[in-house]
Design a protein around this motif. Structure first.
Motif, PDB file in Angstrom:
ATOM      1  N   THR A 108     130.786   0.665 -90.333  1.00 26.34           N
ATOM      2  CA  THR A 108     132.176   0.586 -89.954  1.00 26.34           C
ATOM      3  C   THR A 108     132.278   0.831 -88.459  1.00 26.34           C
ATOM      4  OG1 THR A 108     132.817   1.465 -92.095  1.00 26.34           O
ATOM      5  CG2 THR A 108     134.472   1.510 -90.349  1.00 26.34           C
ATOM      6  N   THR A 109     133.048  -0.008 -87.794  1.00 26.69           N
ATOM      7  CA  THR A 109     133.243   0.120 -86.355  1.00 26.69           C
ATOM      8  C   THR A 109     134.714   0.432 -86.102  1.00 26.69           C
ATOM      9  OG1 THR A 109     131.501  -1.487 -85.946  1.00 26.69           O
ATOM     10  CG2 THR A 109     133.020  -1.050 -84.145  1.00 26.69           C
ATOM     11  N   THR A 110     134.936   1.427 -85.237  1.00 30.35           N
ATOM     12  CA  THR A 110     136.287   1.795 -84.845  1.00 30.35           C
ATOM     13  C   THR A 110     136.396   1.618 -83.339  1.00 30.35           C
ATOM     14  OG1 THR A 110     136.334   3.416 -86.614  1.00 30.35           O
ATOM     15  CG2 THR A 110     138.032   3.610 -84.919  1.00 30.35           C
ATOM     16  N   ALA A 111     137.488   1.017 -82.869  1.00 28.75           N
ATOM     17  CA  ALA A 111     137.684   0.787 -81.443  1.00 28.75           C
ATOM     18  C   ALA A 111     138.897   1.563 -80.942  1.00 28.75           C
ATOM     19  CB  ALA A 111     137.876  -0.701 -81.173  1.00 28.75           C
ATOM     20  N   TYR A 112     138.717   2.132 -79.769  1.00 30.73           N
ATOM     21  CA  TYR A 112     139.814   2.832 -79.097  1.00 30.73           C
ATOM     22  C   TYR A 112     139.989   2.178 -77.730  1.00 30.73           C
ATOM     23  CZ  TYR A 112     138.933   6.405 -82.619  1.00 30.73           C
ATOM     24  OH  TYR A 112     138.753   7.071 -83.799  1.00 30.73           O
ATOM     25  N   THR A 113     141.226   1.935 -77.352  1.00 29.41           N
ATOM     26  CA  THR A 113     141.510   1.308 -76.064  1.00 29.41           C
ATOM     27  C   THR A 113     142.556   2.150 -75.340  1.00 29.41           C
ATOM     28  OG1 THR A 113     141.098  -0.866 -77.003  1.00 29.41           O
ATOM     29  CG2 THR A 113     142.276  -0.816 -74.920  1.00 29.41           C
ATOM     30  N   GLY A 114     142.342   2.316 -74.027  1.00 29.40           N
ATOM     31  CA  GLY A 114     143.288   3.081 -73.210  1.00 29.40           C
ATOM     32  C   GLY A 114     143.335   2.527 -71.801  1.00 29.40           C
ATOM     33  N   VAL A 115     144.328   2.945 -71.073  1.00 35.67           N
ATOM     34  CA  VAL A 115     144.476   2.504 -69.687  1.00 35.67           C
ATOM     35  C   VAL A 115     144.346   3.730 -68.805  1.00 35.67           C
ATOM     36  CG1 VAL A 115     146.034   1.460 -67.999  1.00 35.67           C
ATOM     37  CG2 VAL A 115     145.973   0.608 -70.356  1.00 35.67           C
ATOM     38  N   LEU A 116     143.479   3.625 -67.806  1.00 36.47           N
ATOM     39  CA  LEU A 116     143.290   4.694 -66.833  1.00 36.47           C
ATOM     40  C   LEU A 116     143.947   4.239 -65.531  1.00 36.47           C
ATOM     41  CD1 LEU A 116     141.974   7.370 -65.931  1.00 36.47           C
ATOM     42  CD2 LEU A 116     139.949   6.019 -65.334  1.00 36.47           C
ATOM     43  N   MET A 117     144.875   5.069 -65.041  1.00 35.49           N
ATOM     44  CA  MET A 117     145.576   4.735 -63.813  1.00 35.49           C
ATOM     45  C   MET A 117     145.217   5.783 -62.773  1.00 35.49           C
ATOM     46  SD  MET A 117     149.584   4.190 -63.434  1.00 35.49           S
ATOM     47  CE  MET A 117     150.180   2.966 -62.363  1.00 35.49           C
ATOM     48  N   VAL A 118     144.795   5.297 -61.621  1.00 35.65           N
ATOM     49  CA  VAL A 118     144.388   6.186 -60.543  1.00 35.65           C
ATOM     50  C   VAL A 118     145.303   5.919 -59.343  1.00 35.65           C
ATOM     51  CG1 VAL A 118     142.520   6.861 -58.993  1.00 35.65           C
ATOM     52  CG2 VAL A 118     142.003   6.148 -61.345  1.00 35.65           C
ATOM     53  N   SER A 119     145.841   7.005 -58.783  1.00 38.50           N
ATOM     54  CA  SER A 119     146.679   6.855 -57.576  1.00 38.50           C
ATOM     55  C   SER A 119     146.513   8.091 -56.714  1.00 38.50           C
ATOM     56  CB  SER A 119     148.140   6.660 -57.965  1.00 38.50           C
ATOM     57  OG  SER A 119     148.638   7.793 -58.618  1.00 38.50           O
ATOM     58  N   GLU A 120     146.828   7.945 -55.472  1.00 39.43           N
ATOM     59  CA  GLU A 120     146.727   9.046 -54.525  1.00 39.43           C
ATOM     60  C   GLU A 120     148.143   9.574 -54.287  1.00 39.43           C
ATOM     61  OE1 GLU A 120     145.338   9.496 -49.983  1.00 39.43           O
ATOM     62  OE2 GLU A 120     144.134   8.198 -51.263  1.00 39.43           O
ATOM     63  N   PRO A 121     148.290  10.911 -54.319  1.00 43.93           N
ATOM     64  CA  PRO A 121     149.639  11.439 -54.099  1.00 43.93           C
ATOM     65  C   PRO A 121     150.230  10.949 -52.755  1.00 43.93           C
ATOM     66  CG  PRO A 121     148.123  13.195 -54.704  1.00 43.93           C
ATOM     67  CD  PRO A 121     147.319  11.953 -54.483  1.00 43.93           C
ATOM     68  N   ASN A 122     151.471  10.673 -52.774  1.00 36.28           N
ATOM     69  CA  ASN A 122     152.212  10.215 -51.599  1.00 36.28           C
ATOM     70  C   ASN A 122     151.617   8.945 -50.999  1.00 36.28           C
ATOM     71  OD1 ASN A 122     153.897  12.466 -51.840  1.00 36.28           O
ATOM     72  ND2 ASN A 122     152.527  13.705 -50.579  1.00 36.28           N
ATOM     73  N   SER A 123     151.074   8.101 -51.885  1.00 39.04           N
ATOM     74  CA  SER A 123     150.505   6.853 -51.398  1.00 39.04           C
ATOM     75  C   SER A 123     151.012   5.708 -52.268  1.00 39.04           C
ATOM     76  CB  SER A 123     148.978   6.917 -51.461  1.00 39.04           C
ATOM     77  OG  SER A 123     148.425   5.660 -51.176  1.00 39.04           O
TER      78      SER A 123
END
Length: 169
Positions: free
Chosen positions: A1-16
């Protein structure tokens, strides 16, 4: 059995105003941890010696606790006494008679069977080993034989109704 998880990683710099995002997928695959398990531990069969080639003798039924939908594979690894008298369906576990039984030659057979959860058997394959005992039941299929010659000497005219002979066969 295969289980998949998907997510979004958001990277930002403060005050940018600069930022980026990336989609991350994690795939979790199950491992083959457990050997097959028999549905029924009763593996003793009684079969009359007049059974014919092609007759169904027994069905060995098992499942894979890792994944109930896994196809299992059945193989007779040895028969004692060593005779080519039984065969097993590789995918169903049905055991068939392939030759004539004779109680006077062998009263029982031991079939050693392996049930595996992968083909070909190799790394990661889990297997179950079991013994099936087939007892052959006797039928009256042989003509009686008297190995002794009996000669009786009787005096002619003897009418005394005496016991002349007793013979055990």
């Amino acid at each position: 059995t295969t289980t998949a998880y998907t997510g979004v990683l958001m990277v930002s710099e403060p005050n940018s105003t600069f930022s980026f995002q990336i989609t991350i997928s994690i795939l979790v695959e199950s491992i083959n941890k457990f050997p097959p398990v028999l549905y029924n531990d009763t593996n003793t069969v009684y079969l009359y010696e007049n059974a014919t080639a092609g007759d169904l003798v027994h069905t060995l039924s098992a499942y894979d606790p890792d994944d109930l939908s896994t196809q299992l594979f059945y193989n007779i690894t040895a028969i004692q006494p060593n005779q080519d008298i039984f065969t097993i369906s590789y995918t169903s576990g049905d055991i068939y008679l392939t030759n004539k039984l004779d109680y006077e030659l062998h009263t029982s057979y031991s079939l050693y069977v392996t049930v595996s959860d992968a083909i070909p058997s190799g790394a990661g394959t889990q297997s179950l080993h079991t013994l099936i005992t087939v007892h052959v039941l006797d039928i009256n299929d042989n003509v009686p034989v008297c190995p002794h010659v009996l000669t009786l000497h009787v005096t002619p005219g003897n009418t005394s109704r005496q016991l002349v002979s007793v013979m055990n066969v």
